[in-house]
Design a protein around this motif. Sequence first.
Motif, PDB file in Angstrom:
ATOM      1  N   ALA A   1      46.263  42.118  35.169  1.00  0.00           N
ATOM      2  CA  ALA A   1      44.722  43.022  35.414  1.00  0.00           C
ATOM      3  C   ALA A   1      44.161  42.763  33.865  1.00  0.00           C
ATOM      4  CB  ALA A   1      45.321  44.276  35.669  1.00  0.00           C
TER       5      ALA A   1
ATOM      6  N   ALA B   1      40.473  44.395  33.375  1.00  0.00           N
ATOM      7  CA  ALA B   1      40.174  45.603  34.254  1.00  0.00           C
ATOM      8  C   ALA B   1      39.725  46.777  33.451  1.00  0.00           C
ATOM      9  CB  ALA B   1      41.545  45.881  35.087  1.00  0.00           C
TER      10      ALA B   1
ATOM     11  N   THR C   1      37.730  49.617  35.476  1.00  0.00           N
ATOM     12  CA  THR C   1      37.732  50.761  36.652  1.00  0.00           C
ATOM     13  C   THR C   1      39.267  51.014  37.288  1.00  0.00           C
ATOM     14  OG1 THR C   1      37.292  49.308  38.654  1.00  0.00           O
ATOM     15  CG2 THR C   1      35.536  50.135  37.102  1.00  0.00           C
TER      16      THR C   1
ATOM     17  N   ASP D   1      39.819  48.276  39.821  1.00  0.00           N
ATOM     18  CA  ASP D   1      40.200  46.909  39.360  1.00  0.00           C
ATOM     19  C   ASP D   1      41.741  46.988  38.887  1.00  0.00           C
ATOM     20  OD1 ASP D   1      37.895  45.925  39.622  1.00  0.00           O
ATOM     21  OD2 ASP D   1      37.046  46.485  37.716  1.00  0.00           O
ATOM     22  N   LYS D   2      42.115  48.157  38.365  1.00  0.00           N
ATOM     23  CA  LYS D   2      43.501  48.191  37.854  1.00  0.00           C
ATOM     24  C   LYS D   2      44.384  48.123  39.199  1.00  0.00           C
ATOM     25  CE  LYS D   2      42.647  50.710  33.567  1.00  0.00           C
ATOM     26  NZ  LYS D   2      42.712  51.966  32.685  1.00  0.00           N
TER      27      LYS D   2
ATOM     28  N   ALA E   1      43.752  46.632  41.755  1.00  0.00           N
ATOM     29  CA  ALA E   1      43.835  45.145  42.326  1.00  0.00           C
ATOM     30  C   ALA E   1      44.633  44.355  41.508  1.00  0.00           C
ATOM     31  CB  ALA E   1      42.281  44.733  42.336  1.00  0.00           C
ATOM     32  N   GLY E   2      44.574  44.521  40.152  1.00  0.00           N
ATOM     33  CA  GLY E   2      45.360  43.917  39.351  1.00  0.00           C
ATOM     34  C   GLY E   2      46.950  44.282  39.623  1.00  0.00           C
TER      35      GLY E   2
END
Length: 520
Positions: free
Chosen positions: A28, A31, A33, A36-37, A39-40
């Motif tokens: 991640a 990242a 937000t 985003d984290k 998703a990572g």
Amino acid sequence: MAYGFSVFWKPLGNAITGADGKPVAACAAGATTFADKLAGTAKALVATDCNWTQFDLGWMYTLFFVLLGCSAAVWGGWLERAGPRKAGLVAMLCWCGGLLISALGVYQHQLWMMWLGSGVIGGIGLGLGYISPVSTLIKWFPDRRGMATGLAIMGFGGGAMIGSPLATKLMSIFATPSAPGVWQTFIVLALIYAVFMTCGSLGYRVPAANWKPAGWTPPNVQHNRLVATRHVHLKNAHKTPQFWLLWLILCMNVSAAIGIIGAAAPMLQETFGGVLIGQPTLGFAEIKADEALTAAAAAFGAGFVGLISLFNIFGRIGWATSSDKLGRKTTYFIFFVLGIMMYVCGAYAANHHQLALFLLVFCIIASMYGGGFATIPAYLADLFGTQFVGAIHGRLLTAWSTAGILGPVIVNYMHDVRMEANIAYADIYAPIFMTLAALLGVGFVANLLVRPVADKYFMSDSELAAEQNSGKSSQGTSAHVGQLQQKTPAMLVKLAWLAVLIPITYGIWMTVQKAWALFA
């Protein structure tokens, strides 16, 4: 050991190195937000070419305590029927088996295997391993319920003092220039835990129904209606308002402390900055820009964590034992009133850079955090009787699971919001302390509302007899218990004490060494 699992985060976060010997980027990387984290983290679950972040690994900590509460709630009734030996052995298989699955996950660099192994399967083992000694000891000590539960839960909290330094030592032995030695450490820990947990489980003995210590006469409870002489069935406990009031009491007590305890080291460094290293004019922003100063401040952070650990552990036995004299309701009043006062003092100490007062405040808070865990099973036994106390306690531990999410979310969210608003590091935590004090206020009101359980919820004598007869095969009889006690060799008793005292002494010594940095 679940409390001490963070010792693995840094080694695991740097497990994969490139051709230059430096750790590769995280899954991640970049990242910012929360989305985003996440998703990572989703990518990190199966990726083998990038490193894991603390955010990825930290979900294991959440899984530990969510699954602990859920498994204790689901299988607490089975424990009362099958007996603590079977529950203890299943706990051993889950915890140690989970460590072995995690070892394979580290070896193959599969995060999902760590989540499944230690987080889910190991979390189930935590739940059963947590309630089986509580359920057993509280039946052996009808005259000292608080002391009994304090002993059991002190053992759970004390595990991190033993496991964390042992894990660190093992990683240093197995580490190579290209690998941190984590998977080998997991395997060795699994084998060690298997031996100790198996011996502990096979050593369980449960007294016969209504057993009492020789020479002890139950006190007259007419003047203390909060101590029941009858028993509430598991199927009826959650129908009472008392169960949900105690649920709220535990949830608020834990929520108000667990987030702060989890952030203890950075909290101390950010709040006091250069005061820690004898340079009071420096703030934390200046310190973290210098590698040498950062390392010096981190040593104080580690010492603070060690100090909190000691008060957390000894608060479990100290407060729980004192509750035998004070009463459970009075003890929780002390927790909530004193806790609110401590958070107000903590805000003052942070704003005025009073380091000694700050340390004292959070040592007391940590002791009441541990004391709250240790006192709640005795509170349950007082209100609902002891026949199903293990199972009822298991269901109540869902409050811990909830608090394990609520407390850290409040602390971390308020911390990050104030950071983004460019609030000075030294001023970040005071409003957080006041918010946590408000949670304790909710717990105070809940405790105020606790009344004796209504007669309609208690089992009749015939229902109680049927339940006790159905569990005779696992519970044993008075004669059987006495025979087993007479046959226990004195040497075996001494070896059992050594098996406990040697590891806990090692853990306390290692913790004191870390804490000494605050006073040296």
